[in-house]
Design a protein around this motif. Structure first.
Motif, short mmCIF file in Angstrom:
data_model
loop_
_atom_site.label_atom_id
_atom_site.label_comp_id
_atom_site.label_asym_id
_atom_site.label_seq_id
_atom_site.Cartn_x
_atom_site.Cartn_y
_atom_site.Cartn_z
N SER A 19 -7.09 -10.61 -89.16
CA SER A 19 -6.05 -11.45 -88.56
C SER A 19 -6.64 -12.45 -87.58
CB SER A 19 -5.02 -10.57 -87.84
OG SER A 19 -4.28 -9.84 -88.79
N ASP A 33 -4.08 -17.35 -83.33
CA ASP A 33 -3.66 -16.34 -82.35
C ASP A 33 -2.14 -16.31 -82.30
OD1 ASP A 33 -2.66 -18.29 -80.36
OD2 ASP A 33 -4.78 -18.76 -80.06
N LEU A 34 -1.61 -15.38 -81.52
CA LEU A 34 -0.16 -15.21 -81.41
C LEU A 34 0.37 -15.69 -80.06
CD1 LEU A 34 -0.03 -11.66 -83.02
CD2 LEU A 34 0.78 -13.79 -84.05
N TRP A 37 3.81 -17.25 -79.41
CA TRP A 37 4.98 -16.39 -79.54
C TRP A 37 5.12 -15.45 -78.35
CZ3 TRP A 37 2.07 -18.33 -83.36
CH2 TRP A 37 2.73 -18.97 -84.42
N HIS A 50 0.11 -24.99 -82.88
CA HIS A 50 0.68 -23.64 -82.82
C HIS A 50 2.11 -23.68 -82.26
CE1 HIS A 50 -3.35 -22.03 -83.61
NE2 HIS A 50 -2.73 -20.89 -83.89
N ALA A 54 5.34 -22.29 -84.20
CA ALA A 54 6.17 -21.27 -83.57
C ALA A 54 7.62 -21.73 -83.45
CB ALA A 54 5.62 -20.92 -82.19
N TRP A 59 10.43 -15.68 -89.02
CA TRP A 59 9.60 -14.52 -89.32
C TRP A 59 9.96 -14.01 -90.71
CZ3 TRP A 59 5.64 -13.00 -86.31
CH2 TRP A 59 5.61 -13.48 -85.00
N SER A 111 -0.63 -9.92 -77.90
CA SER A 111 -0.88 -11.17 -77.21
C SER A 111 -0.12 -11.12 -75.90
CB SER A 111 -0.41 -12.35 -78.05
OG SER A 111 -0.69 -13.57 -77.39
N PHE A 116 2.82 -6.99 -81.38
CA PHE A 116 3.43 -7.36 -82.65
C PHE A 116 3.14 -6.34 -83.75
CE2 PHE A 116 2.93 -11.29 -80.26
CZ PHE A 116 4.15 -11.91 -80.45
N CYS A 157 3.06 -13.82 -91.86
CA CYS A 157 4.09 -13.43 -90.91
C CYS A 157 5.32 -14.33 -90.88
CB CYS A 157 3.50 -13.31 -89.51
SG CYS A 157 2.69 -14.80 -88.91
N TYR A 168 -1.47 -15.17 -90.19
CA TYR A 168 -2.30 -14.85 -89.02
C TYR A 168 -3.46 -14.00 -89.49
CZ TYR A 168 -3.77 -12.68 -84.65
OH TYR A 168 -4.51 -12.23 -83.58
#
Length: 168
Positions: A19, A33-34, A37, A50, A54, A59, A111, A116, A157, A168
């Motif tokens: 990931s 990266d997350l 979110w 990003h 987002a 989702w 994150s 998640f 995702c 991801y």
């Protein structure tokens, strides 16, 4: 992809091990990266790409009761009408997926204060179930393709309005 191939693939998946490093490909947008979110307000350090993903992304389903964004009720109707043996095979693959997810490493799925890992686990279960239904009905398509992404250690995702999958 057939059901035996799905079972073999699930037994060997190293869930989410890569990931954040998806190289991208046509119809799939990689995220590194997350962080975008982490909250409902984008932090100053979030890059524009990003943040845009987002803001626009829906989702992918994370529990079995959510609607299939690609097929609506088509696959579930096919499963309902299928031979009980097929229904049993789908349940067996689902259980195998649950078992294989027990050893997943969640470290890449956090994150900030957000974890998640449950969403990732739920989406993997959803995908394996739907991929199995696709294979059982002889119509491997999107969910089988996404299972291939999972098998490479990534997390498909989200879905963008243009139909691109966020990975991801």
């Amino acid at each position: 992809m057939n059901i035996e191939e799905i079972a073999l693939k699930i037994s060997a998946i190293r869930w989410f091990s890569n990931s954040g490093s998806f190289p991208g490909k046509a119809g799939m947008q990689p995220i590194g990266d997350l962080a975008a979110w982490d909250s409902s307000v984008f932090a100053a350090g979030i890059d524009t790409r990003h943040a845009k993903i987002a803001a626009d992304m829906d989702w992918l389903p994370t529990n079995r009761d959510q609607d299939d964004p690609f097929n609506g009720n088509l696959l579930l109707d096919a499963l309902r009408d299928a031979d009980p043996q097929i229904q049993s095979l789908v349940m067996d693959i689902y259980k195998q997926t649950m078992e294989s997810l027990r050893v997943m490493k969640a470290s890449k799925l956090t994150s900030g204060a957000n974890d998640f890992s449950e969403a990732a686990r739920g989406s993997a279960l959803y995908c394996s179930r739907m991929a199995t239904i696709e294979a059982a009905t002889g119509k491997p398509a999107t969910w089988c393709d996404l299972l291939e992404i999972y098998s490479a250690g990534y997390w498909p995702c989200g879905l963008l309005p243009n139909g691109d999958i966020v990975v991801y």
